[in-house]
Design a protein around this motif. Sequence first.
Motif, PDB file in Angstrom:
ATOM      1  N   GLY A  87       0.821  -1.210   0.000  1.00 31.11           N
ATOM      2  CA  GLY A  87       0.000   0.000   0.000  1.00 31.11           C
ATOM      3  C   GLY A  87       0.854   1.259   0.000  1.00 31.11           C
ATOM      4  O   GLY A  87       0.537   2.246  -0.668  1.00 31.11           O
ATOM      5  N   GLY A  88       1.966   1.218   0.743  1.00 28.88           N
ATOM      6  CA  GLY A  88       2.878   2.373   0.781  1.00 28.88           C
ATOM      7  C   GLY A  88       3.534   2.622  -0.565  1.00 28.88           C
ATOM      8  O   GLY A  88       3.634   3.768  -1.019  1.00 28.88           O
ATOM      9  N   VAL A  89       3.972   1.554  -1.213  1.00 24.23           N
ATOM     10  CA  VAL A  89       4.616   1.686  -2.523  1.00 24.23           C
ATOM     11  C   VAL A  89       3.615   2.209  -3.548  1.00 24.23           C
ATOM     12  O   VAL A  89       3.923   3.108  -4.346  1.00 24.23           O
ATOM     13  N   LEU A  90       2.403   1.671  -3.524  1.00 23.65           N
ATOM     14  CA  LEU A  90       1.378   2.120  -4.471  1.00 23.65           C
ATOM     15  C   LEU A  90       0.929   3.545  -4.167  1.00 23.65           C
ATOM     16  O   LEU A  90       0.552   4.284  -5.074  1.00 23.65           O
ATOM     17  N   TYR A  91       0.982   3.950  -2.904  1.00 17.84           N
ATOM     18  CA  TYR A  91       0.653   5.327  -2.546  1.00 17.84           C
ATOM     19  C   TYR A  91       1.672   6.295  -3.150  1.00 17.84           C
ATOM     20  O   TYR A  91       1.316   7.350  -3.668  1.00 17.84           O
ATOM     21  N   ILE A  92       2.954   5.912  -3.112  1.00 16.21           N
ATOM     22  CA  ILE A  92       4.008   6.730  -3.743  1.00 16.21           C
ATOM     23  C   ILE A  92       3.781   6.773  -5.255  1.00 16.21           C
ATOM     24  O   ILE A  92       3.912   7.824  -5.887  1.00 16.21           O
ATOM     25  N   ALA A  93       3.415   5.641  -5.825  1.00 18.28           N
ATOM     26  CA  ALA A  93       3.157   5.591  -7.273  1.00 18.28           C
ATOM     27  C   ALA A  93       1.992   6.510  -7.654  1.00 18.28           C
ATOM     28  O   ALA A  93       1.982   7.085  -8.746  1.00 18.28           O
ATOM     29  N   SER A  94       1.033   6.674  -6.750  1.00 15.43           N
ATOM     30  CA  SER A  94      -0.113   7.532  -7.063  1.00 15.43           C
ATOM     31  C   SER A  94       0.307   8.989  -7.247  1.00 15.43           C
ATOM     32  O   SER A  94      -0.305   9.711  -8.038  1.00 15.43           O
ATOM     33  N   PHE A  95       1.360   9.443  -6.532  1.00  8.85           N
ATOM     34  CA  PHE A  95       1.848  10.806  -6.728  1.00  8.85           C
ATOM     35  C   PHE A  95       2.461  10.976  -8.119  1.00  8.85           C
ATOM     36  O   PHE A  95       2.292  12.011  -8.759  1.00  8.85           O
ATOM     37  N   VAL A  96       3.170   9.965  -8.567  1.00 12.26           N
ATOM     38  CA  VAL A  96       3.763  10.007  -9.903  1.00 12.26           C
ATOM     39  C   VAL A  96       2.651  10.028 -10.958  1.00 12.26           C
ATOM     40  O   VAL A  96       2.712  10.780 -11.938  1.00 12.26           O
ATOM     41  N   ILE A  97       1.619   9.245 -10.742  1.00  9.99           N
ATOM     42  CA  ILE A  97       0.495   9.211 -11.681  1.00  9.99           C
ATOM     43  C   ILE A  97      -0.238  10.549 -11.684  1.00  9.99           C
ATOM     44  O   ILE A  97      -0.674  11.022 -12.743  1.00  9.99           O
ATOM     45  N   LYS A  98      -0.361  11.180 -10.537  1.00  9.18           N
ATOM     46  CA  LYS A  98      -0.994  12.508 -10.477  1.00  9.18           C
ATOM     47  C   LYS A  98      -0.170  13.530 -11.267  1.00  9.18           C
ATOM     48  O   LYS A  98      -0.732  14.397 -11.938  1.00  9.18           O
ATOM     49  N   TYR A  99       1.168  13.419 -11.197  1.00 11.29           N
ATOM     50  CA  TYR A  99       2.025  14.304 -11.986  1.00 11.29           C
ATOM     51  C   TYR A  99       1.787  14.087 -13.483  1.00 11.29           C
ATOM     52  O   TYR A  99       1.660  15.041 -14.243  1.00 11.29           O
ATOM     53  N   ILE A 100       1.700  12.837 -13.889  1.00 12.56           N
ATOM     54  CA  ILE A 100       1.463  12.518 -15.299  1.00 12.56           C
ATOM     55  C   ILE A 100       0.133  13.116 -15.756  1.00 12.56           C
ATOM     56  O   ILE A 100       0.056  13.772 -16.800  1.00 12.56           O
ATOM     57  N   ASN A 101      -0.918  12.891 -14.980  1.00  9.74           N
ATOM     58  CA  ASN A 101      -2.235  13.436 -15.337  1.00  9.74           C
ATOM     59  C   ASN A 101      -2.225  14.958 -15.369  1.00  9.74           C
ATOM     60  O   ASN A 101      -2.842  15.570 -16.242  1.00  9.74           O
ATOM     61  N   MET A 102      -1.515  15.584 -14.427  1.00 11.40           N
ATOM     62  CA  MET A 102      -1.446  17.042 -14.395  1.00 11.40           C
ATOM     63  C   MET A 102      -0.773  17.567 -15.670  1.00 11.40           C
ATOM     64  O   MET A 102      -1.262  18.514 -16.292  1.00 11.40           O
ATOM     65  N   CYS A 103       0.354  16.949 -16.063  1.00 17.20           N
ATOM     66  CA  CYS A 103       1.055  17.375 -17.278  1.00 17.20           C
ATOM     67  C   CYS A 103       0.166  17.231 -18.504  1.00 17.20           C
ATOM     68  O   CYS A 103       0.074  18.145 -19.330  1.00 17.20           O
ATOM     69  N   ILE A 104      -0.496  16.106 -18.625  1.00 19.83           N
ATOM     70  CA  ILE A 104      -1.359  15.870 -19.783  1.00 19.83           C
ATOM     71  C   ILE A 104      -2.508  16.870 -19.811  1.00 19.83           C
ATOM     72  O   ILE A 104      -2.820  17.453 -20.854  1.00 19.83           O
ATOM     73  N   ASN A 105      -3.144  17.116 -18.654  1.00 22.29           N
ATOM     74  CA  ASN A 105      -4.263  18.056 -18.607  1.00 22.29           C
ATOM     75  C   ASN A 105      -3.823  19.487 -18.885  1.00 22.29           C
ATOM     76  O   ASN A 105      -4.495  20.220 -19.613  1.00 22.29           O
TER      77      ASN A 105
END
Length: 166
Positions: A87-105
């Motif tokens: 859960g901790g590792v996937l929580y860190i991954a969620s921040f990276v995914i939020k960055y990706i979505n922010m850049c695309i948007n």
Amino acid sequence: GILVIAVLIINSLKEIFENKIIMGLVACAITSISAMITCLPVLIYAFSSVSLVGVITNLLVSSAVTIALSLGIIGLMVGLVSPVISGGVLYIASFVIKYINMCINKMGSLPFAMIEVPRWSALIAVAIILGVFWFMLSCKVRNNMLKLKIREEKIIREGGRTLKWR
């Protein structure tokens, strides 16, 4: 586009760019452009538009995508042993995914991000792709001819003979 165009161009540019960071950025841009060129007819026909910020967006998110996928795989593997750590590792991954979505948007919402083109321009895109492949093939043939000429000159200089296969 990635396997044919990008790989050949990147391999030929490796000698020019000695700095690995710059070469990595150039390789990412060439890969993105190659993929976009080969997908262009389908994109134009399906959406009647072309992205003007796709290459820059890919440069911004390509490393992040690799990190997010790696963290996702690690999180899934660790989840077999410890769901809490996973859960901790996937929580860190969620921040990276939020960055990706922010850049695309952000890039996609720019007023010049997309241009509309008529569907018939897909034919022009096909012609561009065929032209790129023709140019690459002609360069390959020319390169092979030069190698053969150099080889023949070397044999003549050394006074050797070649066997001709029939």
